[in-house]
Design a protein around this motif. Sequence first.
Motif, PDB file in Angstrom:
ATOM      1  N   VAL A  94       0.891  -1.260  -0.233  1.00  0.00           N
ATOM      2  CA  VAL A  94       0.028   0.167   0.030  1.00  0.00           C
ATOM      3  C   VAL A  94       1.192   1.344  -0.239  1.00  0.00           C
ATOM      4  CG1 VAL A  94      -2.108   1.270   1.030  1.00  0.00           C
ATOM      5  CG2 VAL A  94      -1.907  -0.857   0.930  1.00  0.00           C
ATOM      6  N   LYS A  95       0.310   2.192  -1.113  1.00  0.00           N
ATOM      7  CA  LYS A  95       1.563   3.567  -0.635  1.00  0.00           C
ATOM      8  C   LYS A  95       0.441   5.069  -0.090  1.00  0.00           C
ATOM      9  CE  LYS A  95       4.295   6.283  -1.862  1.00  0.00           C
ATOM     10  NZ  LYS A  95       5.895   6.428  -0.911  1.00  0.00           N
ATOM     11  N   VAL A  96      -1.062   4.607  -0.557  1.00  0.00           N
ATOM     12  CA  VAL A  96      -1.567   5.797  -0.453  1.00  0.00           C
ATOM     13  C   VAL A  96      -3.224   5.479  -0.353  1.00  0.00           C
ATOM     14  CG1 VAL A  96      -2.919   7.462  -1.796  1.00  0.00           C
ATOM     15  CG2 VAL A  96      -0.812   7.143  -2.860  1.00  0.00           C
ATOM     16  N   ILE A  97      -3.723   5.601   1.361  1.00  0.00           N
ATOM     17  CA  ILE A  97      -4.438   5.506   1.341  1.00  0.00           C
ATOM     18  C   ILE A  97      -5.622   7.090   1.162  1.00  0.00           C
ATOM     19  CG2 ILE A  97      -6.112   5.384   3.874  1.00  0.00           C
ATOM     20  CD1 ILE A  97      -3.638   4.305   5.098  1.00  0.00           C
ATOM     21  N   GLY A  98      -6.166   6.853   0.349  1.00  0.00           N
ATOM     22  CA  GLY A  98      -7.006   8.028   0.016  1.00  0.00           C
ATOM     23  C   GLY A  98      -8.555   8.508   1.275  1.00  0.00           C
ATOM     24  N   LEU A  99      -8.648  10.038   1.697  1.00  0.00           N
ATOM     25  CA  LEU A  99      -9.129   9.925   2.470  1.00  0.00           C
ATOM     26  C   LEU A  99     -10.599  11.380   2.008  1.00  0.00           C
ATOM     27  CD1 LEU A  99      -7.554  10.151   5.195  1.00  0.00           C
ATOM     28  CD2 LEU A  99      -8.525   8.121   4.756  1.00  0.00           C
ATOM     29  N   VAL A 100     -11.618  11.214   1.770  1.00  0.00           N
ATOM     30  CA  VAL A 100     -12.235  12.171   1.230  1.00  0.00           C
ATOM     31  C   VAL A 100     -12.528  13.225   3.079  1.00  0.00           C
ATOM     32  CG1 VAL A 100     -15.290  12.257   0.422  1.00  0.00           C
ATOM     33  CG2 VAL A 100     -13.824   9.716   0.218  1.00  0.00           C
ATOM     34  N   VAL A 101     -12.514  14.228   1.549  1.00  0.00           N
ATOM     35  CA  VAL A 101     -12.611  15.983   3.026  1.00  0.00           C
ATOM     36  C   VAL A 101     -13.579  16.140   2.405  1.00  0.00           C
ATOM     37  CG1 VAL A 101     -10.411  14.615   3.438  1.00  0.00           C
ATOM     38  CG2 VAL A 101     -11.199  16.634   1.398  1.00  0.00           C
ATOM     39  N   ARG A 102     -14.130  17.139   2.816  1.00  0.00           N
ATOM     40  CA  ARG A 102     -15.413  18.226   2.648  1.00  0.00           C
ATOM     41  C   ARG A 102     -15.020  18.858   2.044  1.00  0.00           C
ATOM     42  NH1 ARG A 102     -16.932  16.910   7.858  1.00  0.00           N
ATOM     43  NH2 ARG A 102     -17.101  19.549   8.721  1.00  0.00           N
ATOM     44  N   ASP A 103     -13.939  19.682   2.868  1.00  0.00           N
ATOM     45  CA  ASP A 103     -13.062  20.680   2.121  1.00  0.00           C
ATOM     46  C   ASP A 103     -11.903  20.684   2.070  1.00  0.00           C
ATOM     47  OD1 ASP A 103     -12.204  22.999   1.900  1.00  0.00           O
ATOM     48  OD2 ASP A 103     -13.497  24.420   3.813  1.00  0.00           O
ATOM     49  N   ILE A 104     -11.351  20.340   1.129  1.00  0.00           N
ATOM     50  CA  ILE A 104      -9.789  20.359   0.937  1.00  0.00           C
ATOM     51  C   ILE A 104      -8.616  20.833   1.137  1.00  0.00           C
ATOM     52  CG2 ILE A 104      -9.110  20.829  -1.384  1.00  0.00           C
ATOM     53  CD1 ILE A 104      -8.057  17.841  -2.018  1.00  0.00           C
ATOM     54  N   GLU A 105      -9.620  22.885   0.994  1.00  0.00           N
ATOM     55  CA  GLU A 105      -8.329  24.150   1.631  1.00  0.00           C
ATOM     56  C   GLU A 105      -8.294  23.750   2.881  1.00  0.00           C
ATOM     57  OE1 GLU A 105      -7.468  26.572  -0.118  1.00  0.00           O
ATOM     58  OE2 GLU A 105      -8.849  26.189  -2.134  1.00  0.00           O
ATOM     59  N   THR A 106      -9.156  23.483   3.807  1.00  0.00           N
ATOM     60  CA  THR A 106      -9.403  23.177   5.467  1.00  0.00           C
ATOM     61  C   THR A 106      -7.903  21.612   5.428  1.00  0.00           C
ATOM     62  OG1 THR A 106     -11.748  24.130   6.542  1.00  0.00           O
ATOM     63  CG2 THR A 106     -10.508  22.664   7.443  1.00  0.00           C
ATOM     64  N   ALA A 107      -8.453  20.887   5.244  1.00  0.00           N
ATOM     65  CA  ALA A 107      -7.813  19.840   4.993  1.00  0.00           C
ATOM     66  C   ALA A 107      -6.014  19.907   4.846  1.00  0.00           C
ATOM     67  CB  ALA A 107      -8.226  18.371   4.236  1.00  0.00           C
ATOM     68  N   TRP A 108      -5.743  20.351   3.883  1.00  0.00           N
ATOM     69  CA  TRP A 108      -4.438  20.781   3.855  1.00  0.00           C
ATOM     70  C   TRP A 108      -3.671  22.158   4.799  1.00  0.00           C
ATOM     71  CZ3 TRP A 108      -0.617  19.141   1.162  1.00  0.00           C
ATOM     72  CH2 TRP A 108       0.786  20.177   0.845  1.00  0.00           C
ATOM     73  N   ASN A 109      -4.537  22.911   4.792  1.00  0.00           N
ATOM     74  CA  ASN A 109      -3.883  24.307   5.121  1.00  0.00           C
ATOM     75  C   ASN A 109      -3.693  23.245   6.776  1.00  0.00           C
ATOM     76  OD1 ASN A 109      -3.923  25.921   3.259  1.00  0.00           O
ATOM     77  ND2 ASN A 109      -5.819  26.846   3.534  1.00  0.00           N
ATOM     78  N   GLU A 110      -4.999  23.271   7.239  1.00  0.00           N
ATOM     79  CA  GLU A 110      -4.635  22.348   8.940  1.00  0.00           C
ATOM     80  C   GLU A 110      -4.163  21.872   8.983  1.00  0.00           C
ATOM     81  OE1 GLU A 110      -6.231  23.667  11.326  1.00  0.00           O
ATOM     82  OE2 GLU A 110      -6.712  25.467  10.348  1.00  0.00           O
ATOM     83  N   SER A 111      -3.157  20.483   8.237  1.00  0.00           N
ATOM     84  CA  SER A 111      -3.071  19.044   7.888  1.00  0.00           C
ATOM     85  C   SER A 111      -1.360  20.181   8.307  1.00  0.00           C
ATOM     86  CB  SER A 111      -2.891  18.491   7.291  1.00  0.00           C
ATOM     87  OG  SER A 111      -2.650  18.663   6.075  1.00  0.00           O
ATOM     88  N   ILE A 112      -0.979  20.786   7.797  1.00  0.00           N
ATOM     89  CA  ILE A 112       0.142  21.414   7.085  1.00  0.00           C
ATOM     90  C   ILE A 112       0.666  22.136   8.679  1.00  0.00           C
ATOM     91  CG2 ILE A 112       2.218  22.797   5.504  1.00  0.00           C
ATOM     92  CD1 ILE A 112       1.066  19.772   4.660  1.00  0.00           C
ATOM     93  N   ALA A 113      -0.282  23.255   8.685  1.00  0.00           N
ATOM     94  CA  ALA A 113      -0.166  23.948  10.321  1.00  0.00           C
ATOM     95  C   ALA A 113       0.288  23.383  11.271  1.00  0.00           C
ATOM     96  CB  ALA A 113      -1.142  24.782  10.441  1.00  0.00           C
ATOM     97  N   ARG A 114       0.183  21.461  10.915  1.00  0.00           N
ATOM     98  CA  ARG A 114      -0.226  21.226  12.707  1.00  0.00           C
ATOM     99  C   ARG A 114       0.999  20.319  12.368  1.00  0.00           C
ATOM    100  NH1 ARG A 114      -4.781  21.850  15.924  1.00  0.00           N
ATOM    101  NH2 ARG A 114      -6.343  22.626  14.638  1.00  0.00           N
TER     102      ARG A 114
END
Length: 312
Positions: A94-114
């Motif tokens: 397994v290389k990629v575990i895909g996750l459905v998100v409602r808002d990709i801006e939130t998912a990306w910005n918050e994950s990087i900030a954290r």
Amino acid sequence: MELERDKQTQEALDLLTVEDFDSVEFWVGNAYQAAYYYYNAFGFKPVAWSSLKTGNRNFASYVLQQGEAKIVLSAPYHPTSELAAHQLTHGDGVKVIGLVVRDIETAWNESIARGAKPVQPITELKDDYGSLRVASIATYGDTVHKFIERDKSYTGPFLPGYKAYESPIERSSTGVKRIDHIVGNVNWNQMEPTVQFYHEVFGFEKFIEFSENDIATKFSALKSQVVRNYNSKVKMPINEPAKGLKISQIEEYVSYYHGAGAQHIALATDDVVATVTEMRKRGVEFIRVPDTYYKTLNDRVGDIDEDINVLA
């Protein structure tokens, strides 16, 4: 950013808008042969593909689905590609575990900030069926989490770049409904930092913990903690080795896989006996356990509806 938490009871927070598993992508040596196996043995039907025949000159990829569970099997065309390097190091995995998100801006910005390590920034993918956005971050080992914002206006069979696939043969389902959980194996003393990563970055809660006294044989032992998202659709146990008389199965996995990785994918079914029976008929091998496992089952988990003798 550090979250307020109790070490034993961590509340699940909807930080990254993660809703569910989208798909699990294996990087393999031969995508066509792997797809044939998962279709005929496990009942996952090919629904989409991307290859030389569809205009993809970099890799071959097949998407298979059963119920809501989707697996992607991708193989390299070039020996110097990232896919080839991963497959050479780890074998099929397994290389990629895909996750459905409602808002990709939130998912990306918050994950990087954290504190998440970026792999692919927000990218819009387009084809004749429309467009959708994806982004990726790193997690344990070489495993990647891909955020996918699935706009209902996108009408393609999987992601832009994939075309619908019609199988030349028909195989019945084996009863798989969805991905229940995905287990990650990490090396010594890496379970706690990994679990903390999922809590602090994703907002996932730790809701079950097993010590080496709970999961052990005379020879092999492990520690495990389970994290889940706010709606419990995404569950991920994280295992690390524990000391036993012989090498732990987790340590053996990390050694032979050459690093941490996704050890197994649990599949939910409404009738486990029927699903296992059908898969066995198709050649799938299952582990055998001693009769004592079933004789003491009620003592361990309480009363269950299924007939113990049938399960055994």
